[in-house]
Design an enzyme around this catalytic site. Structure first.
Site, PDB file in Angstrom:
ATOM      1  N   ASP A 183      17.283 -35.474 -37.808  1.00 44.94           N
ATOM      2  CA  ASP A 183      17.180 -35.929 -36.409  1.00 44.94           C
ATOM      3  C   ASP A 183      15.943 -36.800 -36.208  1.00 44.94           C
ATOM      4  O   ASP A 183      15.791 -37.418 -35.149  1.00 44.94           O
ATOM      5  CB  ASP A 183      17.148 -34.741 -35.441  1.00 44.94           C
ATOM      6  CG  ASP A 183      16.076 -33.734 -35.792  1.00 44.94           C
ATOM      7  OD1 ASP A 183      16.081 -33.252 -36.939  1.00 44.94           O
ATOM      8  OD2 ASP A 183      15.230 -33.429 -34.939  1.00 44.94           O
ATOM      9  N   ASN A 184      15.073 -36.852 -37.193  1.00 46.46           N
ATOM     10  CA  ASN A 184      13.890 -37.719 -37.108  1.00 46.46           C
ATOM     11  C   ASN A 184      13.998 -38.895 -38.072  1.00 46.46           C
ATOM     12  O   ASN A 184      12.994 -39.482 -38.445  1.00 46.46           O
ATOM     13  CB  ASN A 184      12.623 -36.908 -37.412  1.00 46.46           C
ATOM     14  CG  ASN A 184      12.354 -35.862 -36.335  1.00 46.46           C
ATOM     15  OD1 ASN A 184      12.706 -36.059 -35.186  1.00 46.46           O
ATOM     16  ND2 ASN A 184      11.758 -34.759 -36.722  1.00 46.46           N
ATOM     17  N   ARG A 203      19.951 -41.740 -34.695  1.00 44.34           N
ATOM     18  CA  ARG A 203      19.423 -41.036 -35.858  1.00 44.34           C
ATOM     19  C   ARG A 203      20.562 -40.663 -36.786  1.00 44.34           C
ATOM     20  O   ARG A 203      21.734 -40.693 -36.371  1.00 44.34           O
ATOM     21  CB  ARG A 203      18.732 -39.739 -35.397  1.00 44.34           C
ATOM     22  CG  ARG A 203      17.733 -39.950 -34.291  1.00 44.34           C
ATOM     23  CD  ARG A 203      17.870 -38.872 -33.209  1.00 44.34           C
ATOM     24  NE  ARG A 203      17.085 -39.242 -32.005  1.00 44.34           N
ATOM     25  CZ  ARG A 203      15.818 -38.930 -31.834  1.00 44.34           C
ATOM     26  NH1 ARG A 203      15.202 -38.185 -32.717  1.00 44.34           N
ATOM     27  NH2 ARG A 203      15.186 -39.329 -30.757  1.00 44.34           N
ATOM     28  N   ASP A 223       9.748 -26.715 -22.432  1.00 40.49           N
ATOM     29  CA  ASP A 223       9.372 -27.069 -21.064  1.00 40.49           C
ATOM     30  C   ASP A 223       9.571 -28.546 -20.745  1.00 40.49           C
ATOM     31  O   ASP A 223       9.276 -28.987 -19.631  1.00 40.49           O
ATOM     32  CB  ASP A 223       7.905 -26.671 -20.798  1.00 40.49           C
ATOM     33  CG  ASP A 223       6.947 -27.406 -21.726  1.00 40.49           C
ATOM     34  OD1 ASP A 223       7.418 -28.218 -22.563  1.00 40.49           O
ATOM     35  OD2 ASP A 223       5.736 -27.162 -21.626  1.00 40.49           O
ATOM     36  N   ASP A 279       8.974 -40.128 -34.619  1.00 36.50           N
ATOM     37  CA  ASP A 279       8.456 -38.770 -34.496  1.00 36.50           C
ATOM     38  C   ASP A 279       7.124 -38.600 -35.229  1.00 36.50           C
ATOM     39  O   ASP A 279       7.088 -38.291 -36.423  1.00 36.50           O
ATOM     40  CB  ASP A 279       9.458 -37.712 -34.966  1.00 36.50           C
ATOM     41  CG  ASP A 279       9.133 -36.369 -34.315  1.00 36.50           C
ATOM     42  OD1 ASP A 279       7.941 -36.062 -34.175  1.00 36.50           O
ATOM     43  OD2 ASP A 279      10.062 -35.656 -33.916  1.00 36.50           O
ATOM     44  N   ARG A 281       8.128 -44.762 -25.377  1.00 31.68           N
ATOM     45  CA  ARG A 281       8.392 -45.197 -26.751  1.00 31.68           C
ATOM     46  C   ARG A 281       9.381 -46.358 -26.747  1.00 31.68           C
ATOM     47  O   ARG A 281      10.385 -46.339 -26.040  1.00 31.68           O
ATOM     48  CB  ARG A 281       8.966 -44.014 -27.540  1.00 31.68           C
ATOM     49  CG  ARG A 281       9.234 -44.334 -28.991  1.00 31.68           C
ATOM     50  CD  ARG A 281       9.291 -43.089 -29.839  1.00 31.68           C
ATOM     51  NE  ARG A 281      10.369 -42.189 -29.455  1.00 31.68           N
ATOM     52  CZ  ARG A 281      10.501 -40.953 -29.931  1.00 31.68           C
ATOM     53  NH1 ARG A 281       9.612 -40.471 -30.778  1.00 31.68           N
ATOM     54  NH2 ARG A 281      11.497 -40.194 -29.552  1.00 31.68           N
TER      55      ARG A 281
HETATM   56  P1  AMP Z   1      10.964 -32.508 -32.867  1.00 32.58           P
HETATM   57  O1  AMP Z   1      10.427 -31.409 -33.689  1.00 32.58           O
HETATM   58  O2  AMP Z   1       9.921 -33.154 -31.983  1.00 32.58           O
HETATM   59  O3  AMP Z   1      11.735 -33.504 -33.651  1.00 32.58           O
HETATM   60  O4  AMP Z   1      11.965 -31.852 -31.835  1.00 32.58           O
HETATM   61  C1  AMP Z   1      13.091 -31.113 -32.233  1.00 32.58           C
HETATM   62  C2  AMP Z   1      13.918 -30.766 -31.028  1.00 32.58           C
HETATM   63  O5  AMP Z   1      13.186 -29.952 -30.116  1.00 32.58           O
HETATM   64  C3  AMP Z   1      14.408 -31.958 -30.223  1.00 32.58           C
HETATM   65  O6  AMP Z   1      15.694 -31.652 -29.753  1.00 32.58           O
HETATM   66  C4  AMP Z   1      13.396 -32.029 -29.087  1.00 32.58           C
HETATM   67  O7  AMP Z   1      13.904 -32.680 -27.960  1.00 32.58           O
HETATM   68  C5  AMP Z   1      13.152 -30.552 -28.821  1.00 32.58           C
HETATM   69  N1  AMP Z   1      11.839 -30.308 -28.214  1.00 32.58           N
HETATM   70  C6  AMP Z   1      10.622 -30.442 -28.794  1.00 32.58           C
HETATM   71  N2  AMP Z   1       9.642 -30.139 -27.929  1.00 32.58           N
HETATM   72  C7  AMP Z   1      10.227 -29.792 -26.758  1.00 32.58           C
HETATM   73  C8  AMP Z   1       9.752 -29.390 -25.470  1.00 32.58           C
HETATM   74  N3  AMP Z   1       8.445 -29.249 -25.202  1.00 32.58           N
HETATM   75  N4  AMP Z   1      10.670 -29.130 -24.515  1.00 32.58           N
HETATM   76  C9  AMP Z   1      11.981 -29.260 -24.762  1.00 32.58           C
HETATM   77  N5  AMP Z   1      12.495 -29.637 -25.942  1.00 32.58           N
HETATM   78  C10 AMP Z   1      11.644 -29.917 -26.940  1.00 32.58           C
HETATM   79 MG    MG Z   2      12.212 -35.376 -33.132  1.00 36.83          MG
END
Ligand code: AMP
Ligand code: MG
Length: 500
Positions: A260-261, A178, A120, A270, A171
């Site tokens: 990616d983090n 990354r 979302d 992250d 941020r």
């Molecule tokens: P993360 O686990 O936070 O590193 O996110 C992994 C991926 O999921 C990244 O591409 C984020 O942008 C995407 N993502 C995480 N939460 C959301 C969200 N609520 N809406 C859209 N994309 C998300």
């Molecule tokens: Mg991330």
């Protein structure tokens, strides 16, 4: 306040141009005044509260901003996903501080983008406040980290297992490049973009890497080939050594060290499922999604090596046209990285014991202590503080003298060895320990307690008090004691989640 758009200049295949989605009732919850000052931002909370809420919710664009959602790939828990990207974040642009260093300004929770998949694009208030607390604490602890400039409540509900109030976090990072950004172009065999990205990363983060161009040679082309790429990789590795060793010093468990983090800049990025270790155990994991304990406390060095090997894979075509030659050139750097991590880890651990220089026998001293701590479930933060507090020259000298003949417990035997090691100058040892070992860390149970109060009552005074203590983790303030306790249940049932 005026933003530039360095990353935007790289071209359309690096991002999707996307505007933040407006929110109903932006209200500024947290403003990081010291960070704003350091960035040369002239706006202040007292005078510009409403404007800040408009800017840092994404409702109003800051002058010069060209918002983008950055493209990246990533290995998530070891599995490659070629298309991730900012699904709920907008890079507004960059701001240059007084020293001339450029910083990314990014909104998170600011709406969907091309990369959102089923998400979302939003962020709940709890994870937003948590990122602010954790990153400020890490900064004060001396750990390289991205930081939060602001948290703005949106006035809109975010639906997770139930509705939560929504928020947008701002941020600040040296960059958001990354390992996964390199992977994005490497997997597409887009060598031109890979070169552009490397060139950008060198100029942003490692301007000391200069090109020795011979006459007639294109300097941009030369910057991202051969030895320069190896120098770039070596510089990235150096940053990651400092990063991981800092985490291990304070008991930080990142929890989701996907590629990616993992920022090229060597900043912690992250703060989703991160947590702090209480009693020492190398297998400590709190993340509910890390079922195989891939990102356990004691695995973090190994995982960083794995992540850096993935970056090496991406850089091969720039190092040399022949893959074997490229591999032969880059592999020794990875080997050196493993050695450096190991060495710097033990160097840091002996610093925790007040020893300035690592000598033979010290590694055993560290490992034997950790074995005792693991067996006896001793608190990682409290134990080093207690060891330091108990030190006096007289006590050390007496102990060595009087206990030589006596029958000693395992812990006393260890103490005798340690005391002998530092007996030359106990005052210096104690001073080094006080610099290396924090008195207070963002304990999981305190973070959760403060977040619950903030969310339920809307009153942030408990959060401010906690933050004030966390911002001086090596000093004893009046309130410090209230946050030093380990959780009564050892956080046995504590689980973190990805901050979505
Ligand atoms: P993360 O686990 O936070 O590193 O996110 C992994 C991926 O999921 C990244 O591409 C984020 O942008 C995407 N993502 C995480 N939460 C959301 C969200 N609520 N809406 C859209 N994309 C998300
Ligand atoms: Mg991330």
């Amino acid at each position: 306040m005026n933003l530039s758009n360095q990353y935007y200049q790289l071209g359309k295949n690096f991002y999707h141009e996307t505007l933040p989605s407006p929110v109903s009732e932006p209200e500024l919850l947290l403003w990081n005044a010291p960070l704003a000052n350091a960035l040369g931002i002239k706006l202040s909370r007292q005078e510009d509260n409403e404007l800040l809420a408009q800017y840092f919710s994404g409702n109003q664009l800051i002058q010069g901003s060209k918002p983008i959602a950055q493209a990246y790939s990533g290995h998530q828990f070891g599995h490659f996903n070629p298309q991730l990207g900012d699904g709920r974040a907008h890079l507004l642009g960059d701001i240059t501080d007084i020293q001339g260093q450029a910083w990314d300004v990014q909104l998170k929770g600011s709406g969907t983008s091309y990369f959102s998949r089923s998400g979302d694009g939003r962020c709940a208030i709890g994870p937003a406040l948590r990122e602010f607390i954790m990153s400020e604490s890490m900064f004060a602890l001396g750990v390289p980290t991205t930081r939060c400039l602001a948290v703005v409540a949106t006035g809109d509900a975010v639906y997770r297992e139930r509705p939560y109030p929504g928020a947008v976090v701002t941020r600040i990072a040296a960059s958001h490049i990354r390992v996964g950004t390199f992977q994005f172009f490497a997997v597409r065999k887009d060598i031109e973009s890979l070169k552009k990205l490397t060139c950008f990363a060198i100029e942003r983060h490692f301007p000391e890497i200069k090109v020795a161009t011979s006459e007639g040679e294109n300097s941009a082309e030369a910057l991202v080939s051969g030895q320069n790429v190896l120098d770039f990789f070596a510089a990235v590795l150096k940053k990651q050594v400092t990063l991981v060793v800092s985490w291990l010093r304070v008991g930080f468990i990142h929890g989701v060290m996907n590629t990616d983090n993992t920022a090229i800049s060597g900043e912690t990025i992250d703060y989703g499922p991160c947590a702090m270790m209480n009693h020492y155990h190398r297998d400590t994991v709190f993340s509910s999604i890390d079922r195989n304990a891939r990102y356990a406390f004691g695995n973090q060095s190994k995982i960083m090596q794995w992540n850096m090997a993935r970056l090496a894979d991406c850089l091969l075509p720039l190092v040399d046209e022949g893959e074997d030659t490229a591999l032969a050139k880059i592999t020794p750097l990875l080997q050196q990285f493993a050695n450096d991590l190991q060495y710097r880890y033990f160097e840091m651990m002996v610093n925790k014991l007040g020893i300035a220089e690592l000598v033979e026998g010290d590694i055993e001293l560290v490992n034997d202590l950790l074995a005792i701590m693991q067996k006896q479930q001793l608190d990682y933060t409290q134990h080093f503080v207690a060891l330091a507090e108990s030190l006096t020259q007289e006590k050390v000298d007496n102990f060595i003298e009087n206990t030589a003949e006596a029958e000693q417990s395992e812990q006393e035997l260890w103490l005798t060895r340690w005391y002998s090691r530092i007996s030359d100058d106990v005052t210096a040892a104690k001073a080094l320990m006080e610099k290396t070992n924090p008195l207070v860390i963002p304990r999981n149970h305190h973070v959760e307690r403060v977040l619950a109060i903030s969310e339920e009552t809307g009153d942030l005074s408990a959060l401010y008090e906690f933050l004030a203590v966390l911002q001086q983790p090596y000093d004893t303030l009046k309130q410090t004691k209230a946050y030093q306790d380990a959780p009564s249940d050892g956080d046995e049932n504590y689980h973190t989640f990805c901050g979505t």
